[in-house]
Design a protein around this motif. Sequence first.
Motif, PDB file in Angstrom:
ATOM      1  N   THR A 261       9.343   4.507  -9.983  1.00 60.97           N
ATOM      2  CA  THR A 261       9.745   4.715  -8.592  1.00 60.97           C
ATOM      3  C   THR A 261       8.534   5.008  -7.719  1.00 60.97           C
ATOM      4  OG1 THR A 261      11.875   5.613  -9.341  1.00 60.97           O
ATOM      5  CG2 THR A 261      11.232   6.061  -7.070  1.00 60.97           C
ATOM      6  N   ALA A 262       7.618   5.843  -8.221  1.00 64.61           N
ATOM      7  CA  ALA A 262       6.406   6.166  -7.453  1.00 64.61           C
ATOM      8  C   ALA A 262       5.547   4.925  -7.236  1.00 64.61           C
ATOM      9  CB  ALA A 262       5.603   7.242  -8.181  1.00 64.61           C
ATOM     10  N   ALA A 263       5.404   4.100  -8.265  1.00 66.43           N
ATOM     11  CA  ALA A 263       4.594   2.884  -8.135  1.00 66.43           C
ATOM     12  C   ALA A 263       5.213   1.920  -7.129  1.00 66.43           C
ATOM     13  CB  ALA A 263       4.462   2.208  -9.499  1.00 66.43           C
ATOM     14  N   LEU A 264       6.526   1.776  -7.163  1.00 64.11           N
ATOM     15  CA  LEU A 264       7.194   0.889  -6.220  1.00 64.11           C
ATOM     16  C   LEU A 264       7.058   1.410  -4.795  1.00 64.11           C
ATOM     17  CD1 LEU A 264       8.937  -1.637  -5.842  1.00 64.11           C
ATOM     18  CD2 LEU A 264      10.969  -0.215  -6.208  1.00 64.11           C
ATOM     19  N   LEU A 265       7.166   2.712  -4.617  1.00 65.16           N
ATOM     20  CA  LEU A 265       7.027   3.313  -3.289  1.00 65.16           C
ATOM     21  C   LEU A 265       5.601   3.131  -2.762  1.00 65.16           C
ATOM     22  CD1 LEU A 265       8.558   4.930  -1.139  1.00 65.16           C
ATOM     23  CD2 LEU A 265       7.843   7.023  -2.291  1.00 65.16           C
ATOM     24  N   ILE A 266       4.615   3.326  -3.607  1.00 64.68           N
ATOM     25  CA  ILE A 266       3.230   3.115  -3.195  1.00 64.68           C
ATOM     26  C   ILE A 266       3.001   1.658  -2.816  1.00 64.68           C
ATOM     27  CG2 ILE A 266       0.863   2.978  -4.078  1.00 64.68           C
ATOM     28  CD1 ILE A 266       1.308   5.571  -5.513  1.00 64.68           C
ATOM     29  N   PHE A 267       3.545   0.746  -3.605  1.00 68.18           N
ATOM     30  CA  PHE A 267       3.383  -0.675  -3.318  1.00 68.18           C
ATOM     31  C   PHE A 267       3.978  -1.027  -1.957  1.00 68.18           C
ATOM     32  CE2 PHE A 267       5.020  -5.043  -3.500  1.00 68.18           C
ATOM     33  CZ  PHE A 267       3.829  -5.723  -3.723  1.00 68.18           C
ATOM     34  N   ILE A 268       5.146  -0.482  -1.657  1.00 67.47           N
ATOM     35  CA  ILE A 268       5.792  -0.769  -0.373  1.00 67.47           C
ATOM     36  C   ILE A 268       4.975  -0.216   0.785  1.00 67.47           C
ATOM     37  CG2 ILE A 268       7.825  -0.249   1.044  1.00 67.47           C
ATOM     38  CD1 ILE A 268       9.499  -0.332  -1.506  1.00 67.47           C
ATOM     39  N   VAL A 269       4.480   1.026   0.646  1.00 67.23           N
ATOM     40  CA  VAL A 269       3.684   1.637   1.714  1.00 67.23           C
ATOM     41  C   VAL A 269       2.373   0.875   1.914  1.00 67.23           C
ATOM     42  CG1 VAL A 269       2.441   3.717   2.402  1.00 67.23           C
ATOM     43  CG2 VAL A 269       4.717   3.907   1.392  1.00 67.23           C
ATOM     44  N   LEU A 270       1.723   0.471   0.824  1.00 69.54           N
ATOM     45  CA  LEU A 270       0.494  -0.324   0.935  1.00 69.54           C
ATOM     46  C   LEU A 270       0.763  -1.663   1.603  1.00 69.54           C
ATOM     47  CD1 LEU A 270      -1.222   0.309  -2.528  1.00 69.54           C
ATOM     48  CD2 LEU A 270      -1.934   1.190  -0.300  1.00 69.54           C
ATOM     49  N   LEU A 271       1.899  -2.261   1.266  1.00 68.76           N
ATOM     50  CA  LEU A 271       2.261  -3.543   1.881  1.00 68.76           C
ATOM     51  C   LEU A 271       2.477  -3.390   3.383  1.00 68.76           C
ATOM     52  CD1 LEU A 271       2.921  -6.516   1.196  1.00 68.76           C
ATOM     53  CD2 LEU A 271       5.309  -5.830   0.967  1.00 68.76           C
ATOM     54  N   ILE A 272       3.133  -2.305   3.766  1.00 73.41           N
ATOM     55  CA  ILE A 272       3.393  -2.062   5.187  1.00 73.41           C
ATOM     56  C   ILE A 272       2.098  -1.823   5.949  1.00 73.41           C
ATOM     57  CG2 ILE A 272       4.399  -0.389   6.800  1.00 73.41           C
ATOM     58  CD1 ILE A 272       6.725  -0.098   4.836  1.00 73.41           C
ATOM     59  N   ASN A 273       1.194  -1.016   5.389  1.00 74.16           N
ATOM     60  CA  ASN A 273      -0.080  -0.756   6.068  1.00 74.16           C
ATOM     61  C   ASN A 273      -0.955  -2.001   6.132  1.00 74.16           C
ATOM     62  OD1 ASN A 273      -0.648   2.363   6.663  1.00 74.16           O
ATOM     63  ND2 ASN A 273       0.657   2.222   4.871  1.00 74.16           N
ATOM     64  N   THR A 274      -0.907  -2.826   5.097  1.00 67.92           N
ATOM     65  CA  THR A 274      -1.646  -4.080   5.127  1.00 67.92           C
ATOM     66  C   THR A 274      -1.110  -5.006   6.215  1.00 67.92           C
ATOM     67  OG1 THR A 274      -2.084  -3.906   2.751  1.00 67.92           O
ATOM     68  CG2 THR A 274      -2.359  -6.076   3.769  1.00 67.92           C
ATOM     69  N   ALA A 275       0.214  -5.051   6.317  1.00 69.54           N
ATOM     70  CA  ALA A 275       0.819  -5.874   7.367  1.00 69.54           C
ATOM     71  C   ALA A 275       0.419  -5.378   8.751  1.00 69.54           C
ATOM     72  CB  ALA A 275       2.341  -5.855   7.213  1.00 69.54           C
ATOM     73  N   ALA A 276       0.355  -4.065   8.927  1.00 68.87           N
ATOM     74  CA  ALA A 276      -0.052  -3.514  10.222  1.00 68.87           C
ATOM     75  C   ALA A 276      -1.478  -3.910  10.563  1.00 68.87           C
ATOM     76  CB  ALA A 276       0.077  -1.987  10.194  1.00 68.87           C
ATOM     77  N   ASN A 277      -2.378  -3.860   9.577  1.00 66.70           N
ATOM     78  CA  ASN A 277      -3.763  -4.248   9.826  1.00 66.70           C
ATOM     79  C   ASN A 277      -3.889  -5.736  10.138  1.00 66.70           C
ATOM     80  OD1 ASN A 277      -4.811  -1.656   9.426  1.00 66.70           O
ATOM     81  ND2 ASN A 277      -4.928  -1.947   7.204  1.00 66.70           N
ATOM     82  N   LEU A 278      -3.115  -6.564   9.428  1.00 70.50           N
ATOM     83  CA  LEU A 278      -3.168  -8.007   9.671  1.00 70.50           C
ATOM     84  C   LEU A 278      -2.665  -8.340  11.068  1.00 70.50           C
ATOM     85  CD1 LEU A 278      -1.968  -9.436   6.230  1.00 70.50           C
ATOM     86  CD2 LEU A 278      -4.286  -9.474   7.193  1.00 70.50           C
TER      87      LEU A 278
END
Length: 286
Positions: A261-278
């Motif tokens: 669950t922690a790994a999936l949550l981190i992956f989602i947050v990283l994906l969201i922040n990457t999308a914001a930067n892009l």
Amino acid sequence: ERIWREGKLMGKKAKTTKNAIFYAIIGVMAAITLVALIIIIGYILVNGLTHINLEFLTQEPRKMGKEGGIFSVIIGTLYVTGVGILIATPIGIAAAIYFTEYAKDGKGVSVIRFFTEILAGIPSIIFGLFGFAFFVIYLGMGWSVVSGGLTLAMMVLPTLIRATEESLKTVPMAYREGSLSLGATKWQTIVKVIIPCCKPGILTGLILGIGRAIGETAAVLLTVGGSLRVPTSLFDPTRTMSVHLYVLASEGLSREKTFATAALLIFIVLLINTAANLISGRLGGY
């Protein structure tokens, strides 16, 4: 004159040495921060990614989360986050437009801005306590998706307002003057000219708000309940991924499910922040 030149040269060398030391300290601090981040994220991903599979993503939790997957938890997270963002977005954008385009600098506006900044610094547990007392008990909404969504909306409002306001300020005044000189009204200028120009900043603030809402625990712990069933209405209790992670870790139900669950949550947050930067990078120009 020779002594003066030598003194000046020594002063430049001393200044250069101080700058080098300062840059070295900053570099060391940045390296420590980066190493700590890599260790934390790497440890969680190494222990969690191996337990993420189709069964984990598509099955509902069983035995309080000890077995099964987190399908209903993912759905609950999407519901609560969606409600919070849908409520906060129009309010935040409208408030930013008012502060930037309509409000005149004065004591009243300064007070509002001050309390907006204060709102951004309030601990999340305080939001949760307020949501529990006001939405859950006083308004009688109970532990539900809508109670958690309203609480999250209050939390992400300062982020949306600040991001939108700063983006609006980057639009050149000539754009406003040109639109008004062509006969457009103030509102037409805002809708047709200003907002399209600062859309990347607004979207970036929105995505960052979503990232904060998804990762929030304390505020939703007291407002959404802990049901492991898929909510069928906005007034049903549910459980978000962050709350589910807290329960799994604090009660020691399953080490594998906790790290997954922690790994999936981190992956989602990283994906969201990457999308914001892009989005900020690709759409940053006018």
